[in-house]
Design a protein around this motif. Structure first.
Motif, mmCIF file in Angstrom:
data_model
loop_
_atom_site.group_PDB
_atom_site.id
_atom_site.type_symbol
_atom_site.label_atom_id
_atom_site.label_comp_id
_atom_site.label_asym_id
_atom_site.label_seq_id
_atom_site.Cartn_x
_atom_site.Cartn_y
_atom_site.Cartn_z
ATOM 1 N N LYS A 75 0.287 -156.804 -86.564
ATOM 2 C CA LYS A 75 1.589 -157.124 -87.157
ATOM 3 C C LYS A 75 2.712 -157.023 -86.112
ATOM 4 C CE LYS A 75 4.775 -155.561 -90.798
ATOM 5 N NZ LYS A 75 5.880 -155.161 -89.908
ATOM 6 N N LEU A 76 2.678 -155.952 -85.301
ATOM 7 C CA LEU A 76 3.726 -155.779 -84.293
ATOM 8 C C LEU A 76 3.748 -156.939 -83.304
ATOM 9 C CD1 LEU A 76 3.377 -151.969 -83.453
ATOM 10 C CD2 LEU A 76 5.005 -153.049 -85.000
ATOM 11 N N ARG A 77 2.562 -157.383 -82.931
ATOM 12 C CA ARG A 77 2.472 -158.394 -81.880
ATOM 13 C C ARG A 77 2.673 -159.813 -82.401
ATOM 14 N NH1 ARG A 77 -2.349 -158.773 -77.357
ATOM 15 N NH2 ARG A 77 -1.468 -160.496 -76.143
ATOM 16 N N TYR A 78 2.033 -160.148 -83.507
ATOM 17 C CA TYR A 78 2.004 -161.546 -83.932
ATOM 18 C C TYR A 78 2.947 -161.868 -85.092
ATOM 19 C CZ TYR A 78 -2.072 -162.073 -80.954
ATOM 20 O OH TYR A 78 -2.916 -162.118 -79.872
ATOM 21 N N GLU A 128 3.758 -137.876 -78.506
ATOM 22 C CA GLU A 128 2.390 -138.142 -78.951
ATOM 23 C C GLU A 128 2.094 -139.632 -79.069
ATOM 24 O OE1 GLU A 128 4.365 -135.787 -80.533
ATOM 25 O OE2 GLU A 128 3.363 -134.240 -79.323
ATOM 26 N N GLY A 129 3.076 -140.475 -78.763
ATOM 27 C CA GLY A 129 2.873 -141.912 -78.863
ATOM 28 C C GLY A 129 3.106 -142.467 -80.249
ATOM 29 N N GLU A 130 3.552 -141.629 -81.197
ATOM 30 C CA GLU A 130 3.813 -142.090 -82.557
ATOM 31 C C GLU A 130 5.190 -142.739 -82.632
ATOM 32 O OE1 GLU A 130 3.471 -138.451 -84.669
ATOM 33 O OE2 GLU A 130 1.277 -138.497 -84.743
ATOM 34 N N PHE A 131 5.298 -143.777 -83.467
ATOM 35 C CA PHE A 131 6.553 -144.506 -83.589
ATOM 36 C C PHE A 131 7.559 -143.693 -84.392
ATOM 37 C CE2 PHE A 131 4.012 -148.704 -83.352
ATOM 38 C CZ PHE A 131 3.862 -148.512 -81.993
ATOM 39 N N PRO A 143 0.660 -150.591 -75.646
ATOM 40 C CA PRO A 143 1.753 -151.445 -75.173
ATOM 41 C C PRO A 143 3.092 -150.747 -75.380
ATOM 42 C CG PRO A 143 0.917 -152.235 -77.282
ATOM 43 C CD PRO A 143 -0.012 -151.153 -76.834
ATOM 44 N N ASN A 144 4.006 -150.998 -74.467
ATOM 45 C CA ASN A 144 5.336 -150.416 -74.546
ATOM 46 C C ASN A 144 6.287 -151.489 -75.063
ATOM 47 O OD1 ASN A 144 7.656 -148.962 -74.271
ATOM 48 N ND2 ASN A 144 7.511 -148.650 -72.078
ATOM 49 N N TYR A 145 6.578 -151.436 -76.365
ATOM 50 C CA TYR A 145 7.446 -152.440 -76.973
ATOM 51 C C TYR A 145 8.908 -152.047 -76.791
ATOM 52 C CZ TYR A 145 3.295 -154.359 -79.240
ATOM 53 O OH TYR A 145 2.075 -154.929 -79.488
#
Length: 596
Positions: free
Chosen positions: A20-23, A251-254, A241-243
């Protein structure tokens, strides 16, 4: 109708959330400019197999803002691996037609076939190149099977499928090992490696699975599930990926998805986000000060030559009774971002002068907050992660506000060693490479400001391998005066595909000399045709003769890169003269003889 690729469907099967984030959300991914970036190396490999080693290295080197020793190491591998693959193809498919990068273009499917090998009897083999040692992971994939079905719809008679695995050699430099011996070990290891040709059997069910997955994607309403297959690389903090529009925690969580910035989208962009760096007193801040409605966030106190409103970014110490209260510079910067987010103002641009000082303020803030003296005080890389997260979070917040964003830096000069042992000087911003790669991914353009041997203050616009820089504009010239009007003119010309008329002092001199030389040749030809005028022509003052001829307009063109036979990467052949002006032929002046 949406076109689906194999990788697109695979990402959905692995992780609907990242799909979803990418496309769907189409977030902007900041490129990872590591020397061993698999996408960059893979692209260069494919280009070299289709063309030649030099073309591959041109593409590889130009994928980075500046050369480093690590990039040279990977280039050495490419120089050996590409001929290995080409030799394999020549020896095993001598009388076959090789079709590279064939595009499959259907209403619901798009794909690029690495290689179609067409035999004299019109039967074909489909081959996919993989730069990897993990053979098992690819043999179970369905990509080649899908290629076969769609190629047959395009009229190909596909009879065989195969992978060609190109060995990936990973060798680390020893603690006390010099570059010469390290590179000898790299060369020896790559030369010993061999490509592996592995044919596979066609499975007609793979295309059916693929088409069923497309139906599943189009009927899905909820994409919140993460890493459902356990194989999602995007969910791994190491490969995530770094958006640009997403803020993450340690922790890499959004933590937050920022709104997409559509404010400055226009046909001709005259207000790009850019990063300018150069030596002290070149005029970087003065150049940025020429922007309208710009606010300066200054870290070094050097504001005497600028007139724009300034907010000092520095530690502030105040006293309340017996208490001493210290407000860190980074906290002041965060307050500025909050004010820009919430308060009405008429600023159009925000400039950070100097960005490397701001990064150090960020480090000290994290240290103070955690009671550290260095990043290594945080266990298992936690310290580095906290600094990086804090830094990126703030820059992304500022970037999302829609102002024109400008970074200003001083430059540092380093040396790298080419394959043949020659040293090459490189110029880059005075900040760590990882932070520099992140920052260059958040702006449209990175430029170096410098003073040439004529004393002119210039901007480096053209791509050079030894100068950190580049961007999304195809400038028609390599450099322009360090003046905002001149820069905007070149910016417009780059987007319109037009050639501008502004010239540097050196370019004007070169043009004058060319005009004088051409004028002299014309007069000599005329004298040869009319011998009676020969003596008069020889005594004509060259400068005076030039005035009689209308000077032809000379369009400024982007300088073409020279092709060299040594190991010098594209653009490096020019660096030997970065600090020295090329010797020009001396201008001669003849005296006119007086007659009685």
């Amino acid at each position: 109708m949406t076109q689906y690729s194999y990788s697109r469907v695979t990402l959905f099967n692995d992780c609907p959330f990242h799909y979803k984030l990418r496309y769907i959300d189409k977030l902007t991914e900041i490129p990872k400019l590591d020397a061993d970036n698999p996408l960059i190396i893979g692209s260069a490999l494919h280009k070299g197999i289709e063309t030649d080693v030099k073309t591959a290295l041109d593409e590889y080197f130009n994928s980075f803002p500046v050369l480093t020793n690590d990039i040279i190491h990977e280039a050495i591998k490419l120089e050996i691996l590409i001929p290995k693959v080409k030799n394999f193809l020549e020896e095993n498919f001598e009388n076959c037609e090789l079709i590279h990068e064939y595009k499959l273009d259907f209403p619901n499917y798009v794909g690029y076939v690495d290689l179609i090998i067409k035999a004299p009897d019109d039967t074909c083999m489909v081959m996919d190149f993989k730069y990897s040692n993990n053979i098992g992971n690819y043999l179970e994939g369905g990509q080649l099977h899908i290629y076969k079905d769609f190629l047959e719809q395009d009229g190909f008679k596909v009879k065989r499928l195969a992978y060609l695995f190109i060995p990936k050699v990973n060798i680390k430099q020893k603690e006390n090992e010099d570059l010469f011996h390290y590179r000898k070990r790299i060369i020896a290891a790559v030369e010993e490696s061999e490509v592996k040709f592995i044919p596979i059997q066609f499975d007609e069910m793979e295309t059916i699975y693929f088409l069923n997955n497309i139906k599943k994607i189009e009927s899905t309403k909820d994409f919140s599930a993460k890493n459902v297959s356990g194989n999602c690389f995007s969910c791994n903090p190491r490969f995530a990926p770094n958006y640009l529009e997403i803020i993450t925690n340690e922790e890499g969580e959004f933590e937050m998805v920022l709104p997409k910035n559509e404010r400055r989208e226009r046909k001709i962009d005259t207000k790009p986000d850019f990063w300018i760096y150069g030596d002290s007193y070149v005029g970087k801040s003065t150049f940025v000060d020429q922007l309208e409605n710009v606010m300066m966030l200054n870290t070094d106190g050097n504001t005497d030559n600028t007139t724009a409103p300034v907010i000092p970014i520095k530690d502030e110490v105040t006293k309340e009774g017996r208490r001493t209260i210290r407000k860190l510079a980074w906290e002041t910067f965060l307050d500025v971002i909050s004010a820009l987010e919430t308060e009405e103002n008429d600023f159009e641009a925000v400039a950070i002068d100097l960005i490397e000082d701001l990064k150090e303020h960020c480090r000290y803030y994290v240290f103070e907050k955690n009671g550290w003296e260095h990043e290594s005080d945080g266990s298992y890389g936690k310290g580095w992660s906290k600094v990086t997260t804090e830094w990126q979070k703030a820059i992304k917040r500022l970037k999302s506000l829609g102002y024109q964003l400008i970074y200003i830096s001083k430059e540092k000069v380093e040396e790298i060693t080419l394959k043949g042992g020659a040293k090459r000087t490189v110029f880059k911003p005075n900040i760590d490479d990882k932070f520099a790669n992140f920052l260059t991914g958040t702006v449209d353009l990175t430029m170096r400001a410098f003073i040439n041997s004529d004393g002119e203050r210039l901007l480096q616009l053209g791509k050079k391998a030894n100068v950190f820089g580049g961007g999304r504009f195809n400038f028609q010239v390599d450099e322009c005066p360090l003046n905002m009007e001149e820069f905007i003119a070149e910016l417009k010309a780059a987007q319109e595909g037009k050639v501008t008329k502004t010239k540097t002092k050196r370019q004007r001199l070169e043009q004058d000399e060319e005009v004088q030389e051409e004028t002299t040749k014309r007069r000599r030809r005329k004298a040869d045709e009319d011998p009676e005028e020969n003596d008069n022509v020889e005594n004509v003052d060259v400068d005076e003769a030039t005035q009689d001829e209308e000077k032809p307009k000379r369009e400024r063109k982007r300088r073409e890169r020279k092709v060299t036979d040594d190991e010098t990467p594209p653009g490096e052949e020019e660096t030997a003269g970065d600090d020295q002006e090329e010797e020009k032929p001396k201008r001669t002046r003849r005296r006119r003889t007086r007659t009685a």
